[in-house]
Scaffold this active site. Structure first.
Site, PDB file in Angstrom:
ATOM      1  CB  SER A  82      -0.753   0.042   1.238  1.00 57.61           C
ATOM      2  OG  SER A  82      -1.419   1.264   1.611  1.00 57.61           O
ATOM      3  CE1 TYR A 129      -3.943  -2.402   5.398  1.00 57.91           C
ATOM      4  CE2 TYR A 129      -3.949  -0.324   5.384  1.00 57.91           C
ATOM      5  CZ  TYR A 129      -3.814  -1.579   4.722  1.00 57.91           C
ATOM      6  OH  TYR A 129      -4.000  -1.613   3.380  1.00 57.91           O
ATOM      7  CE  LYS A 165      -1.474  -4.560   3.359  1.00 60.18           C
ATOM      8  NZ  LYS A 165      -1.572  -5.851   2.807  1.00 60.18           N
TER       9      LYS A 165
HETATM   10  C1  WQD Z   1      -9.638   9.274   0.962  1.00 56.16           C
HETATM   11  C2  WQD Z   1      -9.856  10.874   1.153  1.00 56.16           C
HETATM   12  C3  WQD Z   1     -10.346  11.035   3.601  1.00 56.16           C
HETATM   13  C4  WQD Z   1     -14.015   8.903   3.933  1.00 56.16           C
HETATM   14  C5  WQD Z   1      -6.773   4.454   2.948  1.00 56.16           C
HETATM   15  C6  WQD Z   1      -5.621   3.560   3.689  1.00 56.16           C
HETATM   16  C7  WQD Z   1      -4.861   3.103   2.393  1.00 56.16           C
HETATM   17  C8  WQD Z   1      -5.439   2.199   1.601  1.00 56.16           C
HETATM   18  C9  WQD Z   1      -6.740   2.835   0.920  1.00 56.16           C
HETATM   19  C10 WQD Z   1      -6.523  -0.015   1.804  1.00 56.16           C
HETATM   20  C11 WQD Z   1      -9.156  11.105   2.431  1.00 56.16           C
HETATM   21  C12 WQD Z   1     -11.616  11.535   2.805  1.00 56.16           C
HETATM   22  C13 WQD Z   1     -12.757   9.448   3.564  1.00 56.16           C
HETATM   23  C14 WQD Z   1     -14.971   9.747   4.569  1.00 56.16           C
HETATM   24  C15 WQD Z   1     -13.760  11.646   3.812  1.00 56.16           C
HETATM   25  N1  WQD Z   1      -5.831   0.945   2.142  1.00 56.16           N
HETATM   26  N2  WQD Z   1     -12.897  10.850   3.293  1.00 56.16           N
HETATM   27  N3  WQD Z   1     -14.582  11.139   4.270  1.00 56.16           N
HETATM   28  O1  WQD Z   1      -7.306   7.101   3.962  1.00 56.16           O
HETATM   29  O2  WQD Z   1      -6.235   7.692   1.378  1.00 56.16           O
HETATM   30  O3  WQD Z   1      -6.357   5.449   2.219  1.00 56.16           O
HETATM   31  O4  WQD Z   1      -7.558   3.577   2.173  1.00 56.16           O
HETATM   32  O5  WQD Z   1      -6.756  -0.798   2.207  1.00 56.16           O
HETATM   33  O6  WQD Z   1      -3.697   2.427   3.068  1.00 56.16           O
HETATM   34  O7  WQD Z   1      -4.963   4.345   4.574  1.00 56.16           O
HETATM   35  O8  WQD Z   1      -8.474   6.562   1.811  1.00 56.16           O
HETATM   36  O9  WQD Z   1     -10.805   6.489   1.152  1.00 56.16           O
HETATM   37  O10 WQD Z   1     -10.458   6.406   3.452  1.00 56.16           O
HETATM   38  O11 WQD Z   1      -9.882   8.330   1.976  1.00 56.16           O
HETATM   39  O12 WQD Z   1     -13.697  12.897   3.721  1.00 56.16           O
HETATM   40  O13 WQD Z   1     -16.082   9.302   4.914  1.00 56.16           O
HETATM   41  O14 WQD Z   1     -11.432  10.899   1.494  1.00 56.16           O
HETATM   42  O15 WQD Z   1     -10.359  12.203   4.599  1.00 56.16           O
HETATM   43  O16 WQD Z   1      -8.927  12.573   2.374  1.00 56.16           O
HETATM   44  P1  WQD Z   1      -7.042   6.998   2.463  1.00 56.16           P
HETATM   45  P2  WQD Z   1     -10.065   6.895   2.225  1.00 56.16           P
END
Ligand code: WQD
Length: 344
Positions: free
Chosen positions: A127, A152, A156
């Site tokens: 990741s 988590y 990785k």
């Molecule tokens: C994306 C953006 C949130 C939810 C994570 C893991 C990474 C990978 C993918 C996999 C951010 C914003 C999110 C919400 C929001 N893992 N958001 N409201 O954090 O980049 O990565 O998932 O298994 O390892 O860390 O992805 O989709 O959670 O967030 O505003 O309800 O959307 O703040 O800016 P992230 P995400």
């Protein structure tokens, strides 16, 4: 004879799409999955799409005896693609030991069984979280990694270090680690997609569940980041494009050009979109009005993360084919399919 591949976690989100891609490229697939965050029904859907129902071994790889037996009784395995892991960031903060035990024991037991049965080709599902909050963008594989913000993410990073050590000790082992950016989207058939357990952590499933009426509203976590519209920027990548990269990584591993080191590849589109841009694109593509509200920042979010994908382009010959609109329309198609299926 077909190459025979074990896919751990093959019933999960990225695993199931990869199983489809491998069957379509004429590989034989055996899935190992404990079904802790997935469902056996996915096998019937894979059969509908590909005509082949892959064999499932319902095994918890934390158990070293069971892990070894899986390899003892399934002969002539050419390679292993290891997806099996817990993946909820916030849950990992609450239950770090569960994450370290599950994600790292399963990895070690798999590598030990492979060593015992002389299986020397390994692909790991990693990741972009291993980059932490990078100083330069777009991020290259040669950029330094940082301690990730969650257990988590740390599993990785630690997993890559474990694989690196094992590769150094065993000159026969050929390994590739694929660092995914933000996988979203679903299979074009609409029959397979992401199925988060409980309340989704990730943006896209939260958006689709809100639009379908399962959640009240989407919380946008902060609009005071140093980005164009104040919301964080990510590199979203279609899960079907991601699946194709695993086929190319397998070809690479079987080819003579692969060098002995653990090879690492970023998998993204190279393009960054803000949360508000994703919301806007969702409303435009699906013609759904999305109820959302700007709230406080979420702990651990970095302002910007997007990939330099030159290495995967040059060495694997991989390039993402689908853009944000495809990712959104396929995610939405899957949400609607799943919603209708549950109703009937
Ligand atoms: C994306 C953006 C949130 C939810 C994570 C893991 C990474 C990978 C993918 C996999 C951010 C914003 C999110 C919400 C929001 N893992 N958001 N409201 O954090 O980049 O990565 O998932 O298994 O390892 O860390 O992805 O989709 O959670 O967030 O505003 O309800 O959307 O703040 O800016 P992230 P995400």
């Amino acid at each position: 004879m077909k190459n025979r591949i074990i896919i751990t976690g093959g019933c999960g989100y990225i695993g199931s799409h990869t199983v489809i891609a491998l069957i379509e490229h004429d590989f034989e697939v055996i899935i190992i999955d404990d079904l802790s965050n997935s469902n056996e029904q996915v096998l019937e859907r894979i059969k509908k799409i590909t005509g082949v129902k892959p064999k499932l071994l319902n095994i918890d790889l934390k158990n070293s005896f069971l892990a070894e037996n899986a390899f003892r009784y399934n002969k002539d395995i050419d390679a292993v693609i290891h997806f099996a892991a817990h993946k909820a960031v916030s849950e990992s903060v609450q239950k770090p030991l569960m994450y370290y035990q599950n994600n790292l024991c399963a990895l070690v037991n798999t590598l030990m069984a492979m060593e015992k049965y002389n299986i020397n080709n390994f692909i790991f599902s990693s990741s972009a979280t291993v980059y932490g909050n990078p100083k330069t963008l777009p991020i290259k594989e040669s950029n330094e990694t940082q301690r990730p913000f969650s257990p988590y993410g740390n599993t990785k990073k630690m997993a890559e270090e474990i694989i690196d050590d094992v590769v150094k000790a065993n000159p026969n082992l050929r390994a590739i680690s694929l660092r995914y950016f933000n996988p979203i989207g679903a299979h074009q058939s609409g029959m397979i997609g992401e199925l988060p357990n409980g309340i989704p952590n990730n943006l896209m499933p939260y958006i689709t569940q809100t639009a379908i009426g399962k959640r009240d509203k989407l919380m946008v976590f902060g609009n005071d980041y140093p980005t164009k519209d104040g919301t964080p920027i990510r590199d979203y990548i279609h899960v079907v494009d991601l699946a194709e990269a695993h086929v190319l990584a397998l070809n690479r591993i079987f080819s003579k050009e692969k060098d002995h080191n653990l090879e690492i590849f970023n998998l993204g589109t190279g393009e960054g979109y803000s949360v508000l841009e994703v919301i806007e694109a969702f409303q435009k593509v699906t013609k759904q009005k999305l109820n959302y509200e700007i709230t406080e920042r979420r702990d651990g979010d970095v302002p910007k993360l997007y990939a330099n994908v030159d290495k995967a382009n040059d060495i694997l010959g991989w390039r993402a084919k689908m853009g944000l609109e495809d990712m959104i329309s396929h995610s939405w198609q899957w949400e609607e399919y799943y919603h209708l299926e549950k109703k009937n």
